[in-house]
Motif scaffolding. Structure first.
Motif, mmCIF file in Angstrom:
data_model
loop_
_atom_site.group_PDB
_atom_site.id
_atom_site.type_symbol
_atom_site.label_atom_id
_atom_site.label_comp_id
_atom_site.label_asym_id
_atom_site.label_seq_id
_atom_site.Cartn_x
_atom_site.Cartn_y
_atom_site.Cartn_z
ATOM 1 N N ASP A 77 0.823 -1.203 0.000
ATOM 2 C CA ASP A 77 0.000 0.000 0.000
ATOM 3 C C ASP A 77 0.859 1.256 0.000
ATOM 4 O O ASP A 77 1.687 1.440 0.891
ATOM 5 N N CYS A 79 1.917 4.779 0.840
ATOM 6 C CA CYS A 79 1.624 5.502 2.085
ATOM 7 C C CYS A 79 0.663 6.655 1.832
ATOM 8 O O CYS A 79 -0.186 6.952 2.649
ATOM 9 N N CYS A 84 -1.406 6.087 5.198
ATOM 10 C CA CYS A 84 -0.523 5.615 6.260
ATOM 11 C C CYS A 84 -0.445 6.651 7.390
ATOM 12 O O CYS A 84 -0.120 7.810 7.153
ATOM 13 N N GLN A 86 1.624 6.822 9.776
ATOM 14 C CA GLN A 86 2.992 7.174 10.131
ATOM 15 C C GLN A 86 3.583 8.228 9.186
ATOM 16 O O GLN A 86 4.394 9.035 9.591
ATOM 17 N N CYS A 87 3.164 8.200 7.939
ATOM 18 C CA CYS A 87 3.748 9.107 6.952
ATOM 19 C C CYS A 87 2.826 10.282 6.632
ATOM 20 O O CYS A 87 3.184 11.144 5.846
ATOM 21 N N SER A 88 1.652 10.320 7.219
ATOM 22 C CA SER A 88 0.641 11.290 6.779
ATOM 23 C C SER A 88 1.079 12.737 6.993
ATOM 24 O O SER A 88 0.602 13.631 6.323
ATOM 25 N N SER A 106 -9.106 3.694 2.105
ATOM 26 C CA SER A 106 -8.857 2.698 3.145
ATOM 27 C C SER A 106 -10.130 1.943 3.521
ATOM 28 O O SER A 106 -10.072 0.784 3.893
ATOM 29 N N TRP A 127 2.914 -1.501 4.229
ATOM 30 C CA TRP A 127 3.069 -0.101 3.825
ATOM 31 C C TRP A 127 4.326 0.041 2.976
ATOM 32 O O TRP A 127 5.338 -0.606 3.233
ATOM 33 N N HIS A 129 6.407 2.327 3.140
ATOM 34 C CA HIS A 129 7.588 2.700 3.922
ATOM 35 C C HIS A 129 8.243 1.495 4.596
ATOM 36 O O HIS A 129 9.403 1.547 4.978
ATOM 37 N N GLU A 130 7.498 0.409 4.718
ATOM 38 C CA GLU A 130 8.073 -0.805 5.318
ATOM 39 C C GLU A 130 9.052 -1.511 4.382
ATOM 40 O O GLU A 130 9.705 -2.472 4.776
#
Ligand SMILES: [Zn+2]
Length: 157
Positions: A77, A79, A84, A86-88, A106, A127, A129-130
């Protein structure tokens, strides 16, 4: 990707944009997907994970990877597009659009997941970013565990 978005949407507003712009947004979305998919693919290969295909046809929500024998699907997904948490903070400039569109995305993701699970799939969402270097790769550990247990239970006795 963020820079490209800003260039296309100088006011940070997406509402009421002409159809051709929407089409361009979609193009950006799929380009972004392709590069994250490539990264995920490289990680799977490096980790020695087998038995997958990319962009399998005919599955709801269009998973990025299908592990057919284990009936596991993997989504990578973005971000931005999938909201996401964490990145929003990076997306604040487009907050108005973000709120409406991303919330819709989502919600649709959750519906698709439920439908896939009803069809017997296990659904793993990762995500974007992962996939970055320095990320701990917990998703990969979980994926391997799922594949191992599901393949073991699929073997006829
Ligand atoms: Zn993120």
């Amino acid at each position: 990707m963020e820079q490209r978005l800003r260039r296309l949407l100088p006011n940070g507003q997406f509402a009421g944009v002409p159809t051709q712009h929407t089409a361009r947004m979609r193009a950006i979305k799929s380009t972004g997907n392709r590069s994250t998919e490539k990264r995920a693919r490289a990680i799977l290969i490096r980790a020695g994970v087998r038995g997958w295909q990319m962009q399998p046809a005919g599955l709801v929500g269009k998973p990025d990877f299908l592990f057919a024998a284990a009936k596991v699907v993997l989504f990578i997904d973005g971000c931005y597009w999938h909201g996401c948490g964490q990145c929003s903070h990076a997306f604040r400039k487009n907050r108005r659009y973000w709120n409406a569109k991303i919330a819709g995305n989502s919600e649709r993701d959750r519906r698709n997941d439920a439908s896939l699970r009803r069809a017997g799939y296990r659904v793993l969402r990762v995500w974007e970013h992962e996939l970055s270097a320095g990320c701990d790769g917990k998703w990969l550990i979980r994926l391997k565990r799922w594949l191992t247990t599901r393949l073991a239970s699929a073997i006829p006795t």
